[in-house]
Write an enzyme that holds these catalytic residues in place. Structure first.
Site, PDB file in Angstrom:
ATOM      1  N   CYS A 189       0.754  -1.541   0.179  1.00 41.09           N
ATOM      2  CA  CYS A 189       1.003  -2.737  -0.626  1.00 41.09           C
ATOM      3  C   CYS A 189       2.203  -2.594  -1.558  1.00 41.09           C
ATOM      4  O   CYS A 189       3.091  -3.454  -1.589  1.00 41.09           O
ATOM      5  CB  CYS A 189      -0.248  -3.100  -1.415  1.00 41.09           C
ATOM      6  N   HIS A 240      -3.606  -2.521  -6.320  1.00 46.13           N
ATOM      7  CA  HIS A 240      -3.144  -3.369  -5.220  1.00 46.13           C
ATOM      8  C   HIS A 240      -2.220  -4.435  -5.777  1.00 46.13           C
ATOM      9  O   HIS A 240      -2.420  -4.933  -6.899  1.00 46.13           O
ATOM     10  CB  HIS A 240      -4.323  -4.016  -4.496  1.00 46.13           C
ATOM     11  N   HIS A 252       0.969  -9.884   1.189  1.00 46.75           N
ATOM     12  CA  HIS A 252       0.747  -8.485   0.812  1.00 46.75           C
ATOM     13  C   HIS A 252       0.487  -7.652   2.060  1.00 46.75           C
ATOM     14  O   HIS A 252       0.207  -8.180   3.146  1.00 46.75           O
ATOM     15  CB  HIS A 252      -0.443  -8.371  -0.142  1.00 46.75           C
TER      16      HIS A 252
END
Length: 289
Positions: A189, A240, A252
């Site tokens: 990510c 994240h 993402h």
């Protein structure tokens, strides 16, 4: 005597059969193991292993026994005795060496991530650099991009930096997920976010935790395309990150989907784990003022 010989033969046959570990839901960490390597060998996601073992980082200690949720049993090698008394090791194929029936074969790049053989190819560095400069029509992007919030018309002479960032990020859709990855053959990510910004000559730190320290804090109600959205997933700190697209959607690198994809902030999983957003980009007109 005949029964005795029969029993000996039966024992010899049983001893020659490889034994499969009954502890199919565990894995003992060996030297050189990584979470990605362990996840691939057991056909589960890194996120599930982290959640099952309450892992907060990526460092693994040799000898640690990990719980593998839904994982397949690892095979062992068993030594059996030959009639002449010599010890012989019989190799047993592991699940990673024998993919389940119907599994689609993949092509692996030098870093170990995989891409489907259905004809998909990752975007090239040159192509993304061209998109970042705003000198290439947005309708050259894959069909999936058309569903996103960026205008698909040819870019204008003074296109905003946000529009160029979103076009680059969305051209990276379907790039494989790879924990710790930093190339177009596999990204995690924060690697995805760092890579997308790099094409606009903007340097970001490597991890989501560090990226969360950058930019200005933005309320969820005031989110603007190009803002970074952060979540707590496997750790108490920001673990994240994605790029906001507009319409409550963000792009993402997803460990569960195993690729770069678009999802909604209204998804219960992300609603529960959302911790905030940061703005790193201003419109070019604002920068000149």
């Amino acid at each position: 005597m005949k029964r005795f010989l029969t029993a000996l033969v039966a024992l010899a046959v049983l001893a020659a059969v490889p034994v499969v570990s009954l502890a199919g839901a565990t894995h003992r960490v060996r030297k050189g193991d990584t979470l990605g390597k362990i996840a691939r060998s057991h056909h589960v996601s890194v996120a599930k292993i982290r959640e099952a073992n309450a892992l907060e980082g990526t460092r693994l200690s040799v000898g640690t026994k990990l719980v593998i949720p839904g994982g397949k049993a690892q095979s062992k090698r068993r030594k059996v005795s030959s009639r002449k008394g010599k010890r012989v090791t019989l190799p047993v194929p592991t699940p990673a060496e024998q993919p389940p029936p119907g599994t689609q074969l993949s092509l692996a790049d030098p870093q170990g991530s995989t891409s489907s053989t259905d004809g998909w190819k990752p975007p090239t560095e040159a192509e993304l650099a061209e998109l970042a400069r705003g000198s290439k029509a947005a309708d050259t992007a894959p069909p999936a991009v058309a569903a996103a919030s960026v205008d698909a018309e040819a870019p204008k002479a003074k296109e905003s930096i946000k529009a160029r960032l979103l076009r680059v990020a969305q051209r990276m859709l379907a790039v494989p997920y790879r924990f710790g990855g930093t190339t177009l053959w596999g990204l995690d990510c924060s690697g995805f976010v760092q890579k997308a910004f790099a094409f606009l000559d903007l340097d970001l730190p490597r991890t989501a935790r560090e990226q969360f320290r950058e930019g200005a804090k933005v309320a969820k109600a005031d989110l603007s395309p190009g803002d970074l959205v952060f979540f707590r997933t496997y750790a108490k700190y920001p673990s994240h990150v994605g790029i906001y697209l507009g319409d409550n959607r963000f792009v993402h690198a997803s460990s569960s989907e195993r690729k770069v994809t678009v999802e909604s902030l209204d998804t219960p999983y992300y609603v529960k784990r959302y911790i905030g957003a940061k703005r790193l980009l201003l419109e070019e007109g604002d920068l000149q003022n």
